[in-house]
Design a protein around this motif. Structure first.
Motif, PDB file in Angstrom:
ATOM      1  N   VAL A  68       0.822  -1.215   0.000  1.00  0.00           N
ATOM      2  CA  VAL A  68       0.000   0.000   0.000  1.00  0.00           C
ATOM      3  C   VAL A  68       0.855   1.265   0.000  1.00  0.00           C
ATOM      4  O   VAL A  68       0.643   2.167  -0.808  1.00  0.00           O
ATOM      5  N   THR A  69       1.829   1.343   0.897  1.00  0.00           N
ATOM      6  CA  THR A  69       2.581   2.591   1.079  1.00  0.00           C
ATOM      7  C   THR A  69       3.792   2.639   0.140  1.00  0.00           C
ATOM      8  O   THR A  69       4.923   2.858   0.570  1.00  0.00           O
ATOM      9  N   SER A  70       3.536   2.459  -1.136  1.00  0.00           N
ATOM     10  CA  SER A  70       4.619   2.457  -2.123  1.00  0.00           C
ATOM     11  C   SER A  70       5.367   3.772  -2.151  1.00  0.00           C
ATOM     12  O   SER A  70       6.580   3.812  -2.374  1.00  0.00           O
ATOM     13  N   VAL A  71       4.659   4.890  -1.948  1.00  0.00           N
ATOM     14  CA  VAL A  71       5.292   6.203  -1.976  1.00  0.00           C
ATOM     15  C   VAL A  71       5.857   6.590  -0.613  1.00  0.00           C
ATOM     16  O   VAL A  71       6.372   7.709  -0.447  1.00  0.00           O
ATOM     17  N   GLY A  72       5.774   5.693   0.357  1.00  0.00           N
ATOM     18  CA  GLY A  72       6.206   5.981   1.713  1.00  0.00           C
ATOM     19  C   GLY A  72       5.008   6.107   2.634  1.00  0.00           C
ATOM     20  O   GLY A  72       3.867   6.251   2.202  1.00  0.00           O
ATOM     21  N   HIS A  73       5.283   6.074   3.937  1.00  0.00           N
ATOM     22  CA  HIS A  73       4.209   6.071   4.933  1.00  0.00           C
ATOM     23  C   HIS A  73       3.603   7.445   5.172  1.00  0.00           C
ATOM     24  O   HIS A  73       2.507   7.559   5.720  1.00  0.00           O
ATOM     25  N   SER A  74       4.320   8.486   4.802  1.00  0.00           N
ATOM     26  CA  SER A  74       3.804   9.851   5.006  1.00  0.00           C
ATOM     27  C   SER A  74       4.398  10.763   3.938  1.00  0.00           C
ATOM     28  O   SER A  74       5.043  11.762   4.243  1.00  0.00           O
TER      29      SER A  74
END
Length: 451
Positions: A76-82
Motif C-alpha cells: 500500500v505505502t509504495s510512496v512511503g508512509h507519510s
C-alpha cells in the motif's frame, strides 16, 4: 498573553533500524492485552508491535523500536508512509470537507482521479472508471460490469488466486484457510482452472494457457463466460509470475470469444513491478483493470477502469457506494500519483529488483532450501522447500519470518502452501535500509536452514 499558532517542533524521524526492547516490547504487549478484550479474534496481525509513527521505510513502535518495513502494509505505502504530497493534499481537503457522497453532490477530485486512471492504465482506447474503497469491492464490481455488458454469468478464475473477502470474491479466491473455511455457501457461477506456475508445473506459457482454455471450453463453454479474472502476478497465492506468453494467450482467447478480460492489479499496480501496471510487461491490454492498495498512499480507495462501453453498460445507480471515491482518499491518490511521476518510482522498483534478486539467488545456491526466486520490481519472493525436493517447507518459512521480526525487519509470508517469504518494500526505500534489511533476512535464512 499571546498564544502561538506555530506548529510544535517535531523530533527528527529516525534514519536507521534501532532495537530498544525485545519485539514486541512491554508497551506493545500491554496494548495486545487490551486488544484481546476489544478486537475480534478473527483479525490477526503478523507482528503485534504497535506503531506510533512511520517515515522513510521505517516504523517506530510504542516501545521506541525502529523497524525496517519490507511489507508496505501489503503493497500500500509504495510512496512511503507519510509522503509529503499525500499529506499536504489530505490536510487541505480535510479542511474543506470530508464527505458529501459523490452520488449525492459530486466533486472534482473524483473526476480527476478517473482522468488520471484513464491516462495511466494500459491501452489508448476510450476509458471510464468507478471508484470504491477496497480491492475486493473493485473485483466484485468488475464482475457486475462484465455480466451486464455480456449478458452472461460464468466467471473464470485460476488456481492460487486471491481476489478478496466478500462472498463473491471469497468464491473466486483459491485458498481455503483462513479466507474461506466455514464461510460458505459462496456465490455460484465461479469456475476455477489451472494457471501458470512455472516452478511447479514446468509448462511454457502458451502450453499452460492451452490447458486452461481447454478446461474452459470443455467444462463451461466459451459462449457462457462473462469474464476471465486474473492477477498478472499472483499475490497471496505466492507471488507467482506466469510463464511468458500465458497472459497474451488468455487475453487473445477472451477477445476472440467476447469475454471480458479483467486484470486484478490490486497488488501489482502503481509502479510496484517496475511498470505502472504488471500487464504492461507483455503488452497485454485488459478490458477492465481493478486497482487499490498503492493507489492512494495509505488511504482506502479502489477503482475499476476500462473500456468506456463496458462501464456504460450498467445503468444509472447500478454502481457506487456511500464512501466510494471519498474526497480525502481522492486527494491522497492525486498526491500519490504525482509523487510516483515526479520521483520516477517505476525506476525505483527496478532498482530494488536489481539489488535484491542477485542476493536471494546467491542465498538459494548456498543454503539449498530455496526452490525458487521470482518476481518483478519491488514484488519479490523466495519459495522455501525441503532440501533436495520441491516439497513446501512452511515451518522453515515461519521461523525465518519470526527471526526477521525479532531483529526489527518486517517481512510477510504467503503462498497456497504457506512457504513463501514475500518482499514488498516501499518504492522510496533507500539503498542503505534495503541493504540492512536484506542482511537481516540473509542471516535468518542461513541460520534457520541449518536447524
Amino acid at each position: 498573553m499571546t498564544t502561538s499558532t506555530a506548529a510544535e517542533p517535531q523530533a527528527p524521524a529516525p534514519r536507521q533500524r534501532r532495537l530498544q526492547t525485545e519485539i514486541p516490547g512491554p508497551v506493545s504487549r500491554a496494548l495486545q492485552e487490551r486488544r484481546a478484550n476489544a478486537v475480534a479474534a478473527g483479525v490477526a496481525s503478523t507482528l503485534p508491535a504497535y506503531i506510533t509513527s512511520a517515515s522513510g521505510g521505517l516504523l517506530t513502535d510504542a516501545d521506541g523500536n525502529v523497524l525496517i518495513d519490507f511489507g508496505s502494509g501489503i503493497a500500500v505505502t509504495s510512496v512511503g508512509h507519510s509522503a509529503p504530497e499525500v499529506v499536504d493534499r489530505v490536510r487541505e481537503q480535510a479542511s474543506l470537507f470530508t464527505h458529501t457522497c459523490f452520488m449525492v453532490t459530486p466533486y472534482e477530485g473524483y473526476v480527476e482521479v478517473c482522468e488520471a486512471l484513464a491516462e495511466l492504465t494500459p491501452g489508448d482506447h476510450a476509458k471510464k472508471s468507478v471508484l470504491f474503497n477496497s480491492g475486493a469491492e473493485a473485483v466484485e464490481n468488475a464482475v457486475k460490469i462484465a455480466r451486464t455488458a455480456t449478458g452472461r454469468q460464468a466467471v473464470v478464475v485460476f488456481d492460487h488466486a486471491y481476489h478478496g473477502r466478500t462472498n463473491l470474491t471469497m468464491g473466486m479466491t483459491a485458498k481455503s484457510v483462513p479466507y474461506k473455511h466455514g464461510f460458505g455457501p459462496f456465490a455460484p457461477e465461479v469456475y476455477r482452472v489451472p494457471g501458470s506456475y512455472p516452478y511447479r508445473d514446468g509448462l511454457a506459457g502458451p502450453e499452460a494457457a492451452r490447458q486452461a482454455i481447454d478446461r474452459i471450453e470443455k467444462q463451461i463453454g466459451g459462449d457462457q463466460v462473462a469474464a476471465v479474472v486474473l492477477e498478472p502476478i499472483q499475490g497471496e497465492g505466492g507471488f507467482i509470475e506466469p510463464a511468458p506468453g500465458f497472459l497474451p494467450a488468455i487475453s487473445s482467447w477472451c477477445q476472440a470469444n467476447g469475454v471480458v478480460f479483467v486484470a486484478d492489479e490490486v497488488q501489482t499496480g502503481f509502479c510496484r513491478t517496475g511498470n505502472w501496471f504488471a500487464s504492461e510487461h507483455e503488452d497485454v491490454v485488459p478490458d477492465l483493470v481493478c486497482t487499490a492498495k498503492g493507489i492512494a498512499g495509505g488511504l482506502p480507495l479502489a477503482a475499476v477502469t476500462g473500456r468506456a462501453e463496458l462501464l456504460d453498460a450498467v445503468g444509472p445507480g447500478g454502481l457506487g457506494g456511500t464512501y466510494g471515491g471519498n474526497p480525502i482518499a481522492c486527494a491522497a491518490a492525486l498526491g500519490a500519483i504525482e509523487t510516483m511521476r515526479e520521483d520516477g518510482l517505476t525506476g525505483s522498483a527496478k532498482r530494488i529488483e536489481e539489488l535484491v534478486l542477485p542476493r536471494l539467488r546467491a542465498l538459494a545456491t548456498e543454503t539449498g532450501v530455496i526452490g525458487d526466486i521470482r518476481g518483478r520490481g519491488a514484488m519479490l519472493a523466495a519459495e522455501f522447500v525441503k532440501p533436495g525436493t520441491n516439497e513446501p517447507d512452511a515451518d522453515l518459512t515461519k521461523r525465518i519470518a519470526a527471526a526477521c521480526h525479532a531483529q526489527g525487519v518486517v517481512v510477510l509470508t504467503c503462498g497456497t502452501y504457506g512457504n513463501v517469504v514475500r518482499l514488498l518494500p516501499p518504492l522510496s526505500l533507500s539503498n542503505e535500509l534495503l541493504d540492512e534489511g536484506l542482511a537481516v533476512l540473509e542471516y535468518a535464512i542461513a541460520t534457520e536452514a541449518r536447524k
